[in-house]
Design a protein around this motif. Structure first.
Motif, mmCIF file in Angstrom:
data_model
loop_
_atom_site.group_PDB
_atom_site.id
_atom_site.type_symbol
_atom_site.label_atom_id
_atom_site.label_comp_id
_atom_site.label_asym_id
_atom_site.label_seq_id
_atom_site.Cartn_x
_atom_site.Cartn_y
_atom_site.Cartn_z
ATOM 1 N N VAL A 32 52.664 31.977 41.084
ATOM 2 C CA VAL A 32 52.147 31.539 42.388
ATOM 3 C C VAL A 32 50.622 31.568 42.382
ATOM 4 O O VAL A 32 49.974 30.604 42.822
ATOM 5 C CB VAL A 32 52.733 32.386 43.532
ATOM 6 N N ASP A 33 50.040 32.641 41.871
ATOM 7 C CA ASP A 33 48.581 32.748 41.815
ATOM 8 C C ASP A 33 47.964 31.652 40.944
ATOM 9 O O ASP A 33 46.877 31.154 41.235
ATOM 10 C CB ASP A 33 48.153 34.116 41.282
ATOM 11 N N ARG A 45 52.752 38.139 29.325
ATOM 12 C CA ARG A 45 53.536 39.080 28.525
ATOM 13 C C ARG A 45 54.327 39.984 29.466
ATOM 14 O O ARG A 45 53.956 40.147 30.627
ATOM 15 C CB ARG A 45 52.621 39.944 27.650
ATOM 16 N N LEU A 46 55.384 40.573 28.968
ATOM 17 C CA LEU A 46 56.284 41.391 29.782
ATOM 18 C C LEU A 46 55.545 42.439 30.606
ATOM 19 O O LEU A 46 55.864 42.665 31.763
ATOM 20 C CB LEU A 46 57.328 42.070 28.882
ATOM 21 N N ASP A 47 54.523 43.071 30.040
ATOM 22 C CA ASP A 47 53.821 44.142 30.747
ATOM 23 C C ASP A 47 52.638 43.658 31.585
ATOM 24 O O ASP A 47 51.823 44.449 32.045
ATOM 25 C CB ASP A 47 53.378 45.238 29.772
ATOM 26 N N ASP A 48 52.548 42.341 31.829
ATOM 27 C CA ASP A 48 51.437 41.795 32.615
ATOM 28 C C ASP A 48 51.667 41.875 34.119
ATOM 29 O O ASP A 48 50.829 41.407 34.886
ATOM 30 C CB ASP A 48 51.170 40.331 32.235
ATOM 31 N N GLY A 49 52.767 42.432 34.557
ATOM 32 C CA GLY A 49 53.031 42.543 35.990
ATOM 33 C C GLY A 49 54.181 41.659 36.414
ATOM 34 O O GLY A 49 55.105 41.400 35.647
ATOM 35 N N ASP A 50 54.095 41.158 37.636
ATOM 36 C CA ASP A 50 55.170 40.353 38.205
ATOM 37 C C ASP A 50 54.956 38.876 37.861
ATOM 38 O O ASP A 50 53.936 38.285 38.245
ATOM 39 C CB ASP A 50 55.211 40.545 39.725
ATOM 40 N N GLU A 97 42.455 28.599 32.197
ATOM 41 C CA GLU A 97 43.214 29.534 31.381
ATOM 42 C C GLU A 97 43.281 30.881 32.092
ATOM 43 O O GLU A 97 42.260 31.425 32.509
ATOM 44 C CB GLU A 97 42.543 29.689 30.018
ATOM 45 N N ILE A 98 44.501 31.406 32.214
ATOM 46 C CA ILE A 98 44.722 32.689 32.867
ATOM 47 C C ILE A 98 45.472 33.598 31.899
ATOM 48 O O ILE A 98 46.396 33.156 31.216
ATOM 49 C CB ILE A 98 45.534 32.494 34.169
ATOM 50 N N GLY A 99 45.071 34.849 31.835
ATOM 51 C CA GLY A 99 45.768 35.814 30.998
ATOM 52 C C GLY A 99 45.295 35.860 29.554
ATOM 53 O O GLY A 99 45.995 36.376 28.689
ATOM 54 N N HIS A 100 44.100 35.331 29.307
ATOM 55 C CA HIS A 100 43.560 35.352 27.951
ATOM 56 C C HIS A 100 43.447 36.791 27.475
ATOM 57 O O HIS A 100 43.031 37.676 28.219
ATOM 58 C CB HIS A 100 42.186 34.670 27.919
ATOM 59 N N GLY A 101 43.837 37.021 26.244
ATOM 60 C CA GLY A 101 43.729 38.340 25.639
ATOM 61 C C GLY A 101 43.567 38.194 24.142
ATOM 62 O O GLY A 101 43.600 37.082 23.598
ATOM 63 N N GLY A 102 43.429 39.303 23.476
ATOM 64 C CA GLY A 102 43.219 39.288 22.032
ATOM 65 C C GLY A 102 44.387 38.765 21.231
ATOM 66 O O GLY A 102 44.240 38.469 20.049
#
Length: 140
Positions: A79-80, A68-73, A28-33
């Motif tokens: 790719v990562d 999410r939109l503000d998570d970067g590219d 899991e990548i990008g886990h947040g609240g």
């Protein structure tokens, strides 16, 4: 049946519709609240294993990428996310639904998916606020 029970069953059903099966290792990548915890629990229940975090240093059968939109590219994130994914593994890109904070336009997703060398194989509603798009490495 109560609405809470219905929602929990719907999320477990979403995990099954996503194709997760017993024994899979899911990173899991990008886990947040803001992620859907019941969906995460449904995936862990189906696989019989807790979701692995971003620090995974072994191969994964599938990757769950919350973006999410503000998570970067997005292209870079896609790719990562392939770093530890099995060659025939699937990547689930989870983005907020239209009208929700962090919504990513379909055209932006399509462009990033193509640039990352991936192809879309399925899109479903996975939770109240999230849509999931299953991606795989493009076949040449």
């Amino acid at each position: 049946m109560s609405a809470a029970v219905d929602q929990a069953e719907e999320r477990a059903s979403a995990a099954a519709r996503m194709g997760f099966v017993s024994g899979q290792v899911v990173q899991e990548i990008g886990h947040g609240g803001d992620v859907d915890e019941e969906l995460r629990e449904g995936i862990a229940s189906l696989t019989g294993k807790p979701l692995e975090g971003e620090e995974l240093d072994d191969v994964a059968d599938a990757v769950l990428l919350w973006f999410r939109l503000d998570d970067g590219d997005l292209t870079d994130a896609l790719v990562d996310s392939l770093t530890y994914l099995e060659a025939d593994g699937e990547l689930w890109l989870c983005t907020p639904k239209p009208g929700r904070a962090g919504f990513v336009e379909a055209g932006d997703i399509g462009e990033a998916v193509a640039t990352a060398g991936l192809s879309r194989t399925k899109a479903i509603s996975i939770a109240g606020d999230w849509t999931g798009v299953r991606l795989s490495r493009a076949r040449h």
